[in-house]
Scaffold this active site. Structure first.
Site, PDB file in Angstrom:
ATOM      1  N   ASP A 106     -58.755   8.148   6.142  1.00  0.00           N
ATOM      2  CA  ASP A 106     -58.959   9.110   7.212  1.00  0.00           C
ATOM      3  C   ASP A 106     -58.807   8.359   8.538  1.00  0.00           C
ATOM      4  OD1 ASP A 106     -59.916  11.523   8.550  1.00  0.00           O
ATOM      5  OD2 ASP A 106     -61.802  10.443   8.790  1.00  0.00           O
ATOM      6  N   ASP A 162     -60.109   9.739  12.247  1.00  0.00           N
ATOM      7  CA  ASP A 162     -61.249   9.894  13.156  1.00  0.00           C
ATOM      8  C   ASP A 162     -62.565   9.631  12.434  1.00  0.00           C
ATOM      9  OD1 ASP A 162     -60.012  10.749  15.704  1.00  0.00           O
ATOM     10  OD2 ASP A 162     -59.259  12.400  14.486  1.00  0.00           O
TER      11      ASP A 162
END
Length: 221
Positions: free
Chosen positions: A14, A16
């Site tokens: 991922d 953020d």
């Protein structure tokens, strides 16, 4: 030190809250936007790990009846125009995976421009430092739907059961697990440890450095 696993078909990351600690920037943007609109500030955790347009389209709130894309555009005008801080271990993890022959994919709810800015400005890497980027524009359904992780595994020709993933949100953990990734590690920048474990994370770490020993090394010779 933890021994490397026998096989990692792909490293799925991922962006953020996992590679870059951008949640404080997003929070400031949402706080400014809601104050500007005169709306009560909601529990912002509903946005973590999800595409904002999906939240605006499906969750109850003062934005109901408005165009989700238009609301998001307004929010983005309030987000500070600055790069996020790198999560410790992020650059090292990507470089170690590539050096060891493990393909790397970023699977994110963000758009392509933010991915590139984060890699270049926050991590001091080039866009081609990763093998694949799957953004909000590449799938019809965002996290917690598994579409993004499933697409990454297909494009990398990687067995999801042998992949290693890192996520900071319960939506992201559920998305990776839903795609068949068994080793999903939580990064505790945005949510408490128990929340990520309840979502299906196998373990939770303060940053990415504990994942470095889990990567296999290239055979010598």
């Amino acid at each position: 030190m933890t021994a490397p696993v026998a096989e990692v078909s792909a490293l799925l990351l991922d962006l953020d809250g996992t590679l870059v600690d951008s949640e404080p920037l997003h929070r400031r943007g949402y706080e400014s936007f809601f104050a500007h609109k005169g709306w009560d500030l909601p529990d912002l955790s509903v946005f973590t790990g999800r595409r904002a347009v999906d939240v605006f389209a499906t969750e109850p709130g003062p934005w109901e009846g408005l165009d989700p894309e238009a609301v998001l555009a307004e929010v983005l005008d309030h987000v500070p125009d600055e790069a996020a801080q790198a999560v410790p271990g992020a650059r090292d993890l990507i470089e170690a995976a590539r050096a060891g022959g493990t393909p790397v994919a970023i699977v994110t709810s963000a758009g392509p421009a933010w991915v590139e800015r984060s890699l270049v400005e926050s991590l001091a890497l080039e866009l081609d430092s990763v093998d694949l980027v799957v953004t909000a524009r590449d799938v019809e359904d965002g996290k917690p739907h598994p579409a993004g992780f499933a697409l990454a595994c297909r494009r990398l020709d990687a067995d999801p059961a042998a992949a290693l993933a890192a996520e900071d949100s319960p939506a992201g953990v559920r998305a990776a697990r839903g795609a068949g990734v068994r080793r999903v590690h939580g990064i505790g920048t945005s949510h408490p440890r128990d929340v990520l474990l309840d979502a299906g994370a196998v373990d939770v770490h303060a940053d990415l450095r504990p994942l470095l020993p889990l990567l296999p090394l290239l055979p010598s010779g």
